[in-house]
Design a protein around this motif. Structure first.
Motif, PDB file in Angstrom:
ATOM      1  N   ALA A 131      49.426  35.590  60.548  1.00  0.00           N
ATOM      2  CA  ALA A 131      49.402  34.190  60.972  1.00  0.00           C
ATOM      3  C   ALA A 131      48.977  33.284  59.816  1.00  0.00           C
ATOM      4  CB  ALA A 131      48.450  34.019  62.159  1.00  0.00           C
ATOM      5  N   ARG A 132      47.999  33.727  59.044  1.00  0.00           N
ATOM      6  CA  ARG A 132      47.574  32.941  57.881  1.00  0.00           C
ATOM      7  C   ARG A 132      48.681  32.845  56.839  1.00  0.00           C
ATOM      8  NH1 ARG A 132      41.402  34.974  56.482  1.00  0.00           N
ATOM      9  NH2 ARG A 132      40.375  34.146  58.347  1.00  0.00           N
ATOM     10  N   GLU A 133      49.340  33.976  56.577  1.00  0.00           N
ATOM     11  CA  GLU A 133      50.449  33.972  55.614  1.00  0.00           C
ATOM     12  C   GLU A 133      51.558  33.039  56.079  1.00  0.00           C
ATOM     13  OE1 GLU A 133      52.497  35.044  52.140  1.00  0.00           O
ATOM     14  OE2 GLU A 133      50.446  35.563  52.739  1.00  0.00           O
ATOM     15  N   MET A 134      51.796  33.014  57.387  1.00  0.00           N
ATOM     16  CA  MET A 134      52.828  32.137  57.926  1.00  0.00           C
ATOM     17  C   MET A 134      52.450  30.673  57.745  1.00  0.00           C
ATOM     18  SD  MET A 134      54.379  32.077  61.811  1.00  0.00           S
ATOM     19  CE  MET A 134      54.462  33.866  61.794  1.00  0.00           C
ATOM     20  N   GLN A 135      51.190  30.340  57.988  1.00  0.00           N
ATOM     21  CA  GLN A 135      50.747  28.954  57.817  1.00  0.00           C
ATOM     22  C   GLN A 135      50.880  28.503  56.367  1.00  0.00           C
ATOM     23  OE1 GLN A 135      46.908  29.777  60.134  1.00  0.00           O
ATOM     24  NE2 GLN A 135      47.210  27.616  60.558  1.00  0.00           N
ATOM     25  N   PHE A 190      46.965  33.985  44.657  1.00  0.00           N
ATOM     26  CA  PHE A 190      45.755  34.188  43.868  1.00  0.00           C
ATOM     27  C   PHE A 190      44.568  33.510  44.551  1.00  0.00           C
ATOM     28  CE2 PHE A 190      48.981  34.403  40.358  1.00  0.00           C
ATOM     29  CZ  PHE A 190      48.734  35.712  39.981  1.00  0.00           C
ATOM     30  N   VAL A 191      43.341  33.967  44.209  1.00  0.00           N
ATOM     31  CA  VAL A 191      42.136  33.275  44.656  1.00  0.00           C
ATOM     32  C   VAL A 191      42.177  31.843  44.111  1.00  0.00           C
ATOM     33  CG1 VAL A 191      39.612  33.282  44.585  1.00  0.00           C
ATOM     34  CG2 VAL A 191      40.865  35.467  44.599  1.00  0.00           C
ATOM     35  N   PRO A 192      41.856  30.821  44.912  1.00  0.00           N
ATOM     36  CA  PRO A 192      41.255  30.865  46.252  1.00  0.00           C
ATOM     37  C   PRO A 192      42.258  30.833  47.401  1.00  0.00           C
ATOM     38  CG  PRO A 192      41.218  28.625  45.434  1.00  0.00           C
ATOM     39  CD  PRO A 192      41.866  29.447  44.351  1.00  0.00           C
ATOM     40  N   PHE A 193      43.503  31.201  47.146  1.00  0.00           N
ATOM     41  CA  PHE A 193      44.538  31.106  48.175  1.00  0.00           C
ATOM     42  C   PHE A 193      44.947  32.471  48.714  1.00  0.00           C
ATOM     43  CE2 PHE A 193      45.104  27.505  45.229  1.00  0.00           C
ATOM     44  CZ  PHE A 193      44.869  26.460  46.104  1.00  0.00           C
ATOM     45  N   ASN A 194      44.137  33.506  48.481  1.00  0.00           N
ATOM     46  CA  ASN A 194      44.437  34.836  49.011  1.00  0.00           C
ATOM     47  C   ASN A 194      43.872  34.986  50.416  1.00  0.00           C
ATOM     48  OD1 ASN A 194      41.769  34.810  48.153  1.00  0.00           O
ATOM     49  ND2 ASN A 194      41.753  37.003  47.668  1.00  0.00           N
ATOM     50  N   ILE A 195      44.136  34.009  51.245  1.00  0.00           N
ATOM     51  CA  ILE A 195      43.517  33.941  52.569  1.00  0.00           C
ATOM     52  C   ILE A 195      44.128  34.946  53.527  1.00  0.00           C
ATOM     53  CG2 ILE A 195      42.957  32.347  54.453  1.00  0.00           C
ATOM     54  CD1 ILE A 195      43.463  30.084  52.403  1.00  0.00           C
ATOM     55  N   ALA A 196      45.393  35.300  53.320  1.00  0.00           N
ATOM     56  CA  ALA A 196      46.058  36.221  54.243  1.00  0.00           C
ATOM     57  C   ALA A 196      45.469  37.621  54.159  1.00  0.00           C
ATOM     58  CB  ALA A 196      47.553  36.259  53.948  1.00  0.00           C
ATOM     59  N   GLU A 197      45.151  38.091  52.936  1.00  0.00           N
ATOM     60  CA  GLU A 197      44.611  39.450  52.805  1.00  0.00           C
ATOM     61  C   GLU A 197      43.107  39.480  53.039  1.00  0.00           C
ATOM     62  OE1 GLU A 197      44.321  41.056  48.777  1.00  0.00           O
ATOM     63  OE2 GLU A 197      45.323  39.252  48.080  1.00  0.00           O
ATOM     64  N   ALA A 198      42.358  38.550  52.460  1.00  0.00           N
ATOM     65  CA  ALA A 198      40.917  38.347  52.701  1.00  0.00           C
ATOM     66  C   ALA A 198      40.203  39.630  53.132  1.00  0.00           C
ATOM     67  CB  ALA A 198      40.728  37.250  53.750  1.00  0.00           C
ATOM     68  N   GLU A 199      40.019  40.565  52.195  1.00  0.00           N
ATOM     69  CA  GLU A 199      39.487  41.875  52.544  1.00  0.00           C
ATOM     70  C   GLU A 199      38.168  41.819  53.301  1.00  0.00           C
ATOM     71  OE1 GLU A 199      40.180  40.833  49.538  1.00  0.00           O
ATOM     72  OE2 GLU A 199      41.507  42.186  48.450  1.00  0.00           O
ATOM     73  N   GLN A 200      37.297  40.889  52.904  1.00  0.00           N
ATOM     74  CA  GLN A 200      35.981  40.828  53.542  1.00  0.00           C
ATOM     75  C   GLN A 200      36.050  40.298  54.973  1.00  0.00           C
ATOM     76  OE1 GLN A 200      36.791  39.493  50.648  1.00  0.00           O
ATOM     77  NE2 GLN A 200      35.354  40.065  49.037  1.00  0.00           N
ATOM     78  N   GLU A 201      37.129  39.560  55.297  1.00  0.00           N
ATOM     79  CA  GLU A 201      37.213  38.942  56.615  1.00  0.00           C
ATOM     80  C   GLU A 201      38.172  39.687  57.538  1.00  0.00           C
ATOM     81  OE1 GLU A 201      38.232  34.810  56.101  1.00  0.00           O
ATOM     82  OE2 GLU A 201      37.261  34.800  54.156  1.00  0.00           O
ATOM     83  N   VAL A 202      39.398  39.921  57.060  1.00  0.00           N
ATOM     84  CA  VAL A 202      40.423  40.526  57.916  1.00  0.00           C
ATOM     85  C   VAL A 202      40.912  41.858  57.351  1.00  0.00           C
ATOM     86  CG1 VAL A 202      41.161  38.377  58.988  1.00  0.00           C
ATOM     87  CG2 VAL A 202      42.185  39.082  56.831  1.00  0.00           C
ATOM     88  N   ILE A 203      40.130  42.469  56.484  1.00  0.00           N
ATOM     89  CA  ILE A 203      40.350  43.843  56.014  1.00  0.00           C
ATOM     90  C   ILE A 203      41.778  44.048  55.507  1.00  0.00           C
ATOM     91  CG2 ILE A 203      39.821  46.249  56.544  1.00  0.00           C
ATOM     92  CD1 ILE A 203      38.428  45.320  59.055  1.00  0.00           C
ATOM     93  N   GLY A 204      42.218  43.175  54.640  1.00  0.00           N
ATOM     94  CA  GLY A 204      43.550  43.348  54.057  1.00  0.00           C
ATOM     95  C   GLY A 204      44.649  42.618  54.783  1.00  0.00           C
ATOM     96  N   GLU A 273      40.412  32.703  39.232  1.00  0.00           N
ATOM     97  CA  GLU A 273      40.053  33.584  40.346  1.00  0.00           C
ATOM     98  C   GLU A 273      38.564  33.919  40.335  1.00  0.00           C
ATOM     99  OE1 GLU A 273      43.353  36.224  42.159  1.00  0.00           O
ATOM    100  OE2 GLU A 273      43.075  36.892  40.093  1.00  0.00           O
ATOM    101  N   ALA A 274      38.015  34.121  39.147  1.00  0.00           N
ATOM    102  CA  ALA A 274      36.612  34.538  39.045  1.00  0.00           C
ATOM    103  C   ALA A 274      35.641  33.402  39.309  1.00  0.00           C
ATOM    104  CB  ALA A 274      36.341  35.140  37.670  1.00  0.00           C
TER     105      ALA A 274
END
Length: 306
Positions: A131-135, A190-204, A273-274
């Protein structure tokens, strides 16, 4: 015959670059981020080692959907197809009259297959990531389309080679370059736009249920997609302003400049990214909408001849 051999040589070099360079670029980014954190960091080939390990492992399939299995390969084919439409030196591997439109759509297909892959499994985190990737796609792709339209209108061509040959430096083109850098960075995830994968939040996110070979293929597709978008931007920075590239020597020089500038951009990306934290999806959507309206203003400026 000599000219054909030279073009074939450039074509082979281009294919080797698009297939082998992307994981090394990710290795450069990992090394730079490690240095910024006072760590030694992994070797530049570490991303290749990771991919090879994944390719050698079997994949666990949590669903019987054929799309779950085919989505990584279709994403990889889309990314490679887009890369084949770009110039390498003075040779465009696949050149026809409206390939800018095809480039736009095949690049978008990578995101579409990523979205569909996450929706094929019964996993809330995967669905949320999709859903995030779609947005993000629904807000940044219209911006990219508008910016491509400005370039095509300025050059009078929907062909990438035609745009490169006929692009003129105007205020609208200069503003387009600035917005295009933003849009392609967002599209690359890239960070800060890697919201779809967000490992800490949605585990990939969409890839949360992938493993082994299929996960490796998806990662490889994403690396090639990032390389393709950056190579496209670098080509626009270099090629339109060098005049006619009519000799093999000049073509080789241009290819070397493309190669070096692509590598030079990755440490900058790594620093961004860093030094940035991941944004919230609603913030990114608002930013993309604002940038879209800015793109529409630039398109109006282009129509006025500026």
């Amino acid at each position: 015959m000599k000219i054909d051999i030279i073009k074939l040589g450039f074509g082979l070099v281009g294919i080797l670059i698009l297939l082998f360079l992307p994981p090394y670029l990710d290795g450069i980014a990992r090394r730079v981020k490690a240095r910024l954190q006072y760590r030694r960091g992994p070797p530049l080939s570490q991303t290749w080692y990771d991919l090879q390990k994944l390719f050698a492992l079997p994949s666990v399939r949590p669903t019987s959907s054929a799309l779950f299995t085919w989505a990584p390969y279709l994403a990889l084919v889309s990314a490679i197809s887009a890369a084949l439409l770009l110039p390498y030196g003075n040779v465009v591997l696949v050149d026809f009259g409206f390939n800018l439109v095809v480039f736009f759509y095949v690049m978008m297909m990578v995101s579409i297959f990523l979205i569909l892959a996450g929706l094929t499994v019964q996993n809330a985190f995967s669905h949320l990531g999709s859903a995030r990737e779609m947005q993000i796609a629904l807000t940044v792709e219209p911006l990219i389309a508008v910016l491509y339209g400005v370039l095509a209108y300025n050059a009078g061509s929907l062909s990438i080679s035609g745009i490169i040959a006929n692009l003129h430096l105007t205020p609208s083109v200069l503003l387009t370059y600035i917005l295009l850098a933003y849009a392609l960075y967002v599209e690359s995830g890239f960070v800060p736009f890697n919201i779809a994968e967000a490992e800490q939040e949605v585990i990939g996110g969409p890839l949360g249920e992938y493993s082994g070979r299929l996960l490796g293929v998806f990662y490889y597709a994403i690396y090639i997609k990032r390389f393709t978008l950056l190579w496209f931007f670098v080509s626009l920075l270099i090629l339109p302003w060098l005049g006619q590239i009519d000799t093999p020597e000049k073509g080789a020089l241009v290819l070397a400049l493309q190669f070096l500038l692509t590598i030079a951009f990755y440490p900058i990306i790594a620093v961004l990214e860093a030094t940035n934290a991941r944004l919230r999806i609603d913030h990114v959507v608002k930013m993309n909408v604002r940038m879209f309206f800015a793109g529409m203003i630039i398109l109006a400026i282009a129509f006025m001849g500026w």
